[in-house]
Motif scaffolding. Structure first.
Motif, PDB file in Angstrom:
ATOM      1  N   ALA A  14       0.927  -1.243  -0.090  1.00 34.93           N
ATOM      2  CA  ALA A  14       0.156   0.135   0.061  1.00 34.93           C
ATOM      3  C   ALA A  14       1.045   1.203   0.062  1.00 34.93           C
ATOM      4  O   ALA A  14       0.500   2.124  -0.849  1.00 34.93           O
ATOM      5  N   ASP A  15       2.029   1.288   0.757  1.00 37.28           N
ATOM      6  CA  ASP A  15       3.041   2.329   0.604  1.00 37.28           C
ATOM      7  C   ASP A  15       3.488   2.720  -0.522  1.00 37.28           C
ATOM      8  O   ASP A  15       3.467   3.702  -1.001  1.00 37.28           O
ATOM      9  N   ALA A  16       3.899   1.564  -1.326  1.00 36.16           N
ATOM     10  CA  ALA A  16       4.317   1.687  -2.418  1.00 36.16           C
ATOM     11  C   ALA A  16       3.380   2.198  -3.486  1.00 36.16           C
ATOM     12  O   ALA A  16       3.616   3.115  -4.528  1.00 36.16           O
ATOM     13  N   LEU A  17       2.145   1.598  -3.469  1.00 33.50           N
ATOM     14  CA  LEU A  17       1.046   2.016  -4.419  1.00 33.50           C
ATOM     15  C   LEU A  17       1.082   3.490  -4.268  1.00 33.50           C
ATOM     16  O   LEU A  17       0.623   4.485  -5.274  1.00 33.50           O
ATOM     17  N   GLU A  18       0.828   4.098  -2.889  1.00 33.16           N
ATOM     18  CA  GLU A  18       0.372   5.607  -2.798  1.00 33.16           C
ATOM     19  C   GLU A  18       1.580   6.372  -3.174  1.00 33.16           C
ATOM     20  O   GLU A  18       1.335   7.454  -3.542  1.00 33.16           O
ATOM     21  N   ALA A  19       2.597   5.815  -2.868  1.00 33.05           N
ATOM     22  CA  ALA A  19       3.916   6.750  -3.164  1.00 33.05           C
ATOM     23  C   ALA A  19       3.940   6.914  -4.939  1.00 33.05           C
ATOM     24  O   ALA A  19       4.455   7.985  -5.254  1.00 33.05           O
ATOM     25  N   GLU A  20       3.594   5.808  -5.473  1.00 35.66           N
ATOM     26  CA  GLU A  20       3.656   5.837  -6.944  1.00 35.66           C
ATOM     27  C   GLU A  20       2.571   6.917  -7.440  1.00 35.66           C
ATOM     28  O   GLU A  20       2.789   7.501  -8.383  1.00 35.66           O
ATOM     29  N   VAL A  21       1.274   6.789  -6.835  1.00 37.40           N
ATOM     30  CA  VAL A  21       0.341   7.784  -7.159  1.00 37.40           C
ATOM     31  C   VAL A  21       0.966   9.221  -6.971  1.00 37.40           C
ATOM     32  O   VAL A  21       0.944  10.146  -7.918  1.00 37.40           O
ATOM     33  N   GLU A  22       1.667   9.818  -5.982  1.00 40.44           N
ATOM     34  CA  GLU A  22       2.261  10.987  -5.606  1.00 40.44           C
ATOM     35  C   GLU A  22       3.296  11.023  -6.663  1.00 40.44           C
ATOM     36  O   GLU A  22       3.314  12.178  -7.273  1.00 40.44           O
ATOM     37  N   ARG A  23       4.002   9.975  -7.005  1.00 38.87           N
ATOM     38  CA  ARG A  23       5.081  10.210  -7.840  1.00 38.87           C
ATOM     39  C   ARG A  23       4.634  10.800  -9.308  1.00 38.87           C
ATOM     40  O   ARG A  23       5.267  11.689 -10.046  1.00 38.87           O
ATOM     41  N   GLN A  24       3.733  10.000  -9.737  1.00 39.68           N
ATOM     42  CA  GLN A  24       3.167  10.637 -10.921  1.00 39.68           C
ATOM     43  C   GLN A  24       2.642  11.797 -10.997  1.00 39.68           C
ATOM     44  O   GLN A  24       2.457  12.434 -12.137  1.00 39.68           O
ATOM     45  N   ARG A  25       1.789  12.208  -9.991  1.00 44.91           N
ATOM     46  CA  ARG A  25       1.211  13.445  -9.631  1.00 44.91           C
ATOM     47  C   ARG A  25       2.212  14.486  -9.553  1.00 44.91           C
ATOM     48  O   ARG A  25       2.000  15.539 -10.439  1.00 44.91           O
ATOM     49  N   ASP A  26       3.338  14.091  -9.088  1.00 42.67           N
ATOM     50  CA  ASP A  26       4.204  15.531  -8.782  1.00 42.67           C
ATOM     51  C   ASP A  26       5.404  15.503  -9.681  1.00 42.67           C
ATOM     52  O   ASP A  26       6.420  15.990  -9.438  1.00 42.67           O
ATOM     53  N   THR A  27       5.433  14.816 -10.848  1.00 43.70           N
ATOM     54  CA  THR A  27       6.542  14.660 -11.918  1.00 43.70           C
ATOM     55  C   THR A  27       6.027  14.822 -13.055  1.00 43.70           C
ATOM     56  O   THR A  27       4.863  14.849 -13.588  1.00 43.70           O
ATOM     57  N   LEU A  28       7.010  15.521 -13.987  1.00 40.98           N
ATOM     58  CA  LEU A  28       6.549  15.614 -15.255  1.00 40.98           C
ATOM     59  C   LEU A  28       6.910  14.292 -16.221  1.00 40.98           C
ATOM     60  O   LEU A  28       8.297  13.953 -16.387  1.00 40.98           O
ATOM     61  N   GLU A  29       6.012  13.758 -16.561  1.00 45.22           N
ATOM     62  CA  GLU A  29       5.990  12.078 -16.946  1.00 45.22           C
ATOM     63  C   GLU A  29       6.497  12.314 -18.747  1.00 45.22           C
ATOM     64  O   GLU A  29       5.690  12.527 -19.419  1.00 45.22           O
ATOM     65  N   MET A  30       7.681  12.116 -19.037  1.00 41.83           N
ATOM     66  CA  MET A  30       7.986  12.387 -20.387  1.00 41.83           C
ATOM     67  C   MET A  30       9.053  11.299 -21.221  1.00 41.83           C
ATOM     68  O   MET A  30       9.428  11.360 -21.962  1.00 41.83           O
TER      69      MET A  30
END
Ligand code: DSN
Length: 415
Positions: A14-30
């Motif tokens: 769960a920690d990894a899943l939530e951290a990944e949501v945050e990572r995708q939200r807070d970075t520019l995915e290019m």
């Protein structure tokens, strides 16, 4: 977006899943091959369909209880036919590589010959790299892009085909920014009496929306992945003329897969339905416009682009032209530190190892999904230039990181 039920069972995941949501939200995915599936697609993918075995095809399964599987797989197939205009579609391959595998297994014998683009020039592992099954099972020769222009040299491909006499010619690429002239590759294949496989993994969405010419009806086989520009969740797809349908079906099952990933096929069905809506054409057009704006800005900032521009969703920067001492890995790392995520990439005539590289590849599909327009992408181009020009300067990187956060907040994801 939370994962409360996972958390009750497994807080680490769960920690990894939530951290990944945050990572995708807070970075520019290019990363040019990545995108954001809708929550509808993800709901279908994370569904009870994961429980069901459904070996076979709609109306002809080896197990009982497949009526809902039949409904969804048939919908995915019919929608794919509408999107790409293919006579025959198989939506069961687990990913793009397995789609290519299905074509090879259907049409080739071990030892047969493949002619394809070299990986360091923009090709793909599954097109015959020596460490991939395709390179091990088949005899492979590879063509290259013209190192001066960065473009395919169609006459050279035809000459190579006549000389090598392949059984299949593979087109469609992972790091080629320009429009592909499918007819010219088809001519090369015909000159050698070979099949032509066009792998549109990167540009499935652009082709479906008419933003890139389609190889359907030109190449014998068209393969793709469903999670890049088409946003239909992770998976693969094979398209062909009806005459090859039975051979492809048998190559997939029993040839190379058991139970299809029916939850992924449900995601494909939903994603294809989304792509059939008029807004999807706007999305695809904006993706290309954004890549052009990004590329032009990088050129204005003094960077060299392979082929001097783009017709698609990605740009390939050759750092040797502007920053001889900065490797692709240096640039990738510095950009990741500020929240811009893309990948180091080999460039035509590469002199460094594939783990180091002299280039970076940057794509706009994911940024466009979260609402970026051409002005935003020009701004992102300026940020990329500032970071690479100052890749060891912590102050500059801290400033840019703040600007990246502002851009992310202005274009929210998975609210
Ligand atoms: N890994 C994908 C890409 O980035 O192009 C292709 O499989």
């Amino acid at each position: 977006m939370d994962y409360d039920r996972v958390r009750e069972t497994d807080p680490q995941v769960a920690d990894a899943l939530e951290a990944e949501v945050e990572r995708q939200r807070d970075t520019l995915e290019m990363i040019a091959s990545e995108n954001f599936a809708s929550e509808a697609v993800m709901e279908a993918q994370g569904s009870v369909f994961t429980n069901k075995y459904a070996e076979g095809y709609p109306g002809s399964r080896y197990y009982g209880g497949c009526e809902n599987m039949d409904t969804v797989e048939s919908l995915a197939i019919e929608r794919a036919k509408e999107l790409w205009g293919a006579e025959y579609v198989n939506v069961q391959p687990h990913a793009g590589t397995q789609a290519n595998m299905a074509v090879y297994f259907a049409m080739l014998e071990p030892g047969d010959k493949i002619l394809s683009l070299d990986l360091t020039h923009g090709g793909h592992l599954s097109h015959g790299h020596h460490m991939n099954f395709a390179g091990q099972l088949y005899e492979v020769e590879q063509y290259e892009v013209d190192t001066e222009t960065g473009r395919l040299d169609y006459e050279a491909i035809r000459d190579h085909a006549e000389e090598f006499d392949p059984d299949i010619v593979v087109s469609g690429y992972s790091a080629y920014p320009r429009e592909i002239q499918w007819e010219r590759i088809q001519e090369a294949a015909e000159a050698a009496d070979a099949y032509h496989l066009a792998d549109i993994a990167h540009i499935t969405g652009l082709v479906a929306a008419g933003e890139h010419p389609s190889p359907v009806g030109i190449a014998d086989f068209v393969t793709g992945s469903t999670h890049k520009t088409i946003r239909a969740g992770r998976g693969g797809i094979v398209m062909a003329d009806e005459e090859y349908g039975d051979d492809i079906d048998s190559a997939v099952i029993p040839g190379m897969q058991g139970g299809p990933l029916m939850h992924n096929i449900a995601g494909k069905a939903v994603g294809f339905e989304e792509a059939l809506q008029p807004e999807f054409e706007e999305y695809a057009a904006q993706t290309v416009e954004n890549a052009k704006a990004l590329g032009e800005t990088l050129q204005d900032e003094g960077f060299g682009l392979v082929s001097e521009g783009t017709d698609t969703h990605l740009v390939l920067v050759d750092l040797r032209e502007s920053h001889e001492d900065v490797t692709g890995k240096d640039a990738e790392k510095a950009l990741e530190e500020v929240g811009i995520v893309l990948n180091a990439n080999t460039v035509p005539g590469e002199t460094r190892s594939p783990f180091v590289t002299s280039g970076i590849r940057a794509g706009t599909p994911a940024l466009t999904s979260r609402g970026f327009d051409a002005d935003d992408c020009r701004y992102v181009g300026e940020l990329i230039a500032r970071v690479i020009n100052n890749y060891e300067d912590e102050d500059v990187k801290a400033e840019v990181a703040e600007e990246v956060q502002n851009l992310c907040e202005a274009n929210p994801l998975y609210e």
